[in-house]
Design an enzyme around this catalytic site. Sequence first.
Site, PDB file in Angstrom:
ATOM      1  N   LYS A  13       0.815  -1.220   0.000  1.00  0.00           N
ATOM      2  CA  LYS A  13       0.000   0.000   0.000  1.00  0.00           C
ATOM      3  C   LYS A  13       0.845   1.265   0.000  1.00  0.00           C
ATOM      4  O   LYS A  13       0.430   2.279  -0.554  1.00  0.00           O
ATOM      5  CB  LYS A  13      -1.037  -0.004   1.122  1.00  0.00           C
ATOM      6  N   ARG A  88      -5.490   2.713  11.648  1.00  0.00           N
ATOM      7  CA  ARG A  88      -5.171   1.299  11.845  1.00  0.00           C
ATOM      8  C   ARG A  88      -6.068   0.683  12.912  1.00  0.00           C
ATOM      9  O   ARG A  88      -5.952  -0.505  13.189  1.00  0.00           O
ATOM     10  CB  ARG A  88      -3.726   1.160  12.279  1.00  0.00           C
ATOM     11  N   ARG A 160      14.322  -3.289   7.619  1.00  0.00           N
ATOM     12  CA  ARG A 160      13.856  -2.584   8.814  1.00  0.00           C
ATOM     13  C   ARG A 160      13.643  -3.560   9.965  1.00  0.00           C
ATOM     14  O   ARG A 160      13.201  -4.681   9.752  1.00  0.00           O
ATOM     15  CB  ARG A 160      12.516  -1.899   8.500  1.00  0.00           C
ATOM     16  N   ARG A 171       3.086  -8.522  13.654  1.00  0.00           N
ATOM     17  CA  ARG A 171       2.422  -7.423  12.930  1.00  0.00           C
ATOM     18  C   ARG A 171       1.181  -7.933  12.208  1.00  0.00           C
ATOM     19  O   ARG A 171       0.171  -7.229  12.125  1.00  0.00           O
ATOM     20  CB  ARG A 171       3.384  -6.785  11.926  1.00  0.00           C
TER      21      ARG A 171
HETATM   22  P1  AMP Z   1       4.226   1.306   8.565  1.00  0.00           P
HETATM   23  O1  AMP Z   1       5.414   1.983   7.987  1.00  0.00           O
HETATM   24  O2  AMP Z   1       2.921   1.945   8.151  1.00  0.00           O
HETATM   25  O3  AMP Z   1       4.217  -0.174   8.349  1.00  0.00           O
HETATM   26  O4  AMP Z   1       4.307   1.536  10.164  1.00  0.00           O
HETATM   27  C1  AMP Z   1       5.376   1.042  10.929  1.00  0.00           C
HETATM   28  C2  AMP Z   1       4.970   0.975  12.399  1.00  0.00           C
HETATM   29  O5  AMP Z   1       4.622   2.289  12.872  1.00  0.00           O
HETATM   30  C3  AMP Z   1       3.744   0.120  12.710  1.00  0.00           C
HETATM   31  O6  AMP Z   1       4.046  -1.265  12.824  1.00  0.00           O
HETATM   32  C4  AMP Z   1       3.282   0.733  14.024  1.00  0.00           C
HETATM   33  O7  AMP Z   1       4.100   0.312  15.105  1.00  0.00           O
HETATM   34  C5  AMP Z   1       3.540   2.212  13.797  1.00  0.00           C
HETATM   35  N1  AMP Z   1       2.364   2.871  13.197  1.00  0.00           N
HETATM   36  C6  AMP Z   1       2.263   3.435  11.956  1.00  0.00           C
HETATM   37  N2  AMP Z   1       1.028   3.924  11.745  1.00  0.00           N
HETATM   38  C7  AMP Z   1       0.318   3.669  12.863  1.00  0.00           C
HETATM   39  C8  AMP Z   1      -1.030   3.909  13.266  1.00  0.00           C
HETATM   40  N3  AMP Z   1      -1.917   4.500  12.448  1.00  0.00           N
HETATM   41  N4  AMP Z   1      -1.409   3.507  14.513  1.00  0.00           N
HETATM   42  C9  AMP Z   1      -0.535   2.932  15.352  1.00  0.00           C
HETATM   43  N5  AMP Z   1       0.727   2.630  15.027  1.00  0.00           N
HETATM   44  C10 AMP Z   1       1.170   3.011  13.809  1.00  0.00           C
END
Ligand code: AMP
Length: 213
Positions: A13, A88, A160, A171
């Site tokens: 996404k 989320r 990462r 996750r």
């Molecule tokens: P992403 O890059 O979107 O996969 O986000 C990496 C990490 O950031 C996630 O696994 C969460 O720990 C945190 N994170 C990002 N967006 C959110 C959100 N909307 N709510 C809570 N945690 C978030």
Amino acid sequence: MKIIMLGAPGAGKGTQAKMIADKYGIPHVSTGDIFRANIKNGTPLGMEAKKYMDQGLLVPDELTVKILLDRVAKEDCSCGYVLDGFPRTIPQAEVLDNALKEINDKIDFAINVDVPDENIIKRMGGRRACLNCGATYHVEYIPPKTEGICDACGRELVLRDDDKPETVGSRLDVYHKQTQPLIDFYNAKGILKTVDGTAGMKEVFAAINAVLG
Ligand code: AMP
């Protein structure tokens, strides 16, 4: 145009969100990127968020909602945005909805990039990220021009911490429990569009474009 991207971590996404943002000339707003930038700069927000991110857990809603609402209130978001990784949870979606209602506005589309867990697990292990500029690659599907080096800024690419196999399982659990209910939430509002995310990047983008009209 205001768009939300839904889908499991690793569904692609983020890549699609960037392509949509480029095409429509609207900002790509990723809460994950905002947290990572804060971690890199050693801010208190970054230090707090890192505790959760490293375990594959969600950062608490209070913290996340505040940074997102501050971001979309900025001038560059006045003509729309693509949200990637937010909301989320149902409470996050409700806060966003209410904030938009207050300004007589709404989300136009929630695009669900659908990919089964088996594919996700395979993809995440191959994902590489540039911690300097946020660009993402995949060793097999979206390789950088030079192995291990970011095309955009020339820094070294890394797997990462939260894409490491031990974190991916948690996750996905978190996704199914906390984020998947958003699919019904947006379906009930009549704005959910699901695309098959197992196809190639260009095919998925074509399907999204067909949806956006
Ligand atoms: P992403 O890059 O979107 O996969 O986000 C990496 C990490 O950031 C996630 O696994 C969460 O720990 C945190 N994170 C990002 N967006 C959110 C959100 N909307 N709510 C809570 N945690 C978030």
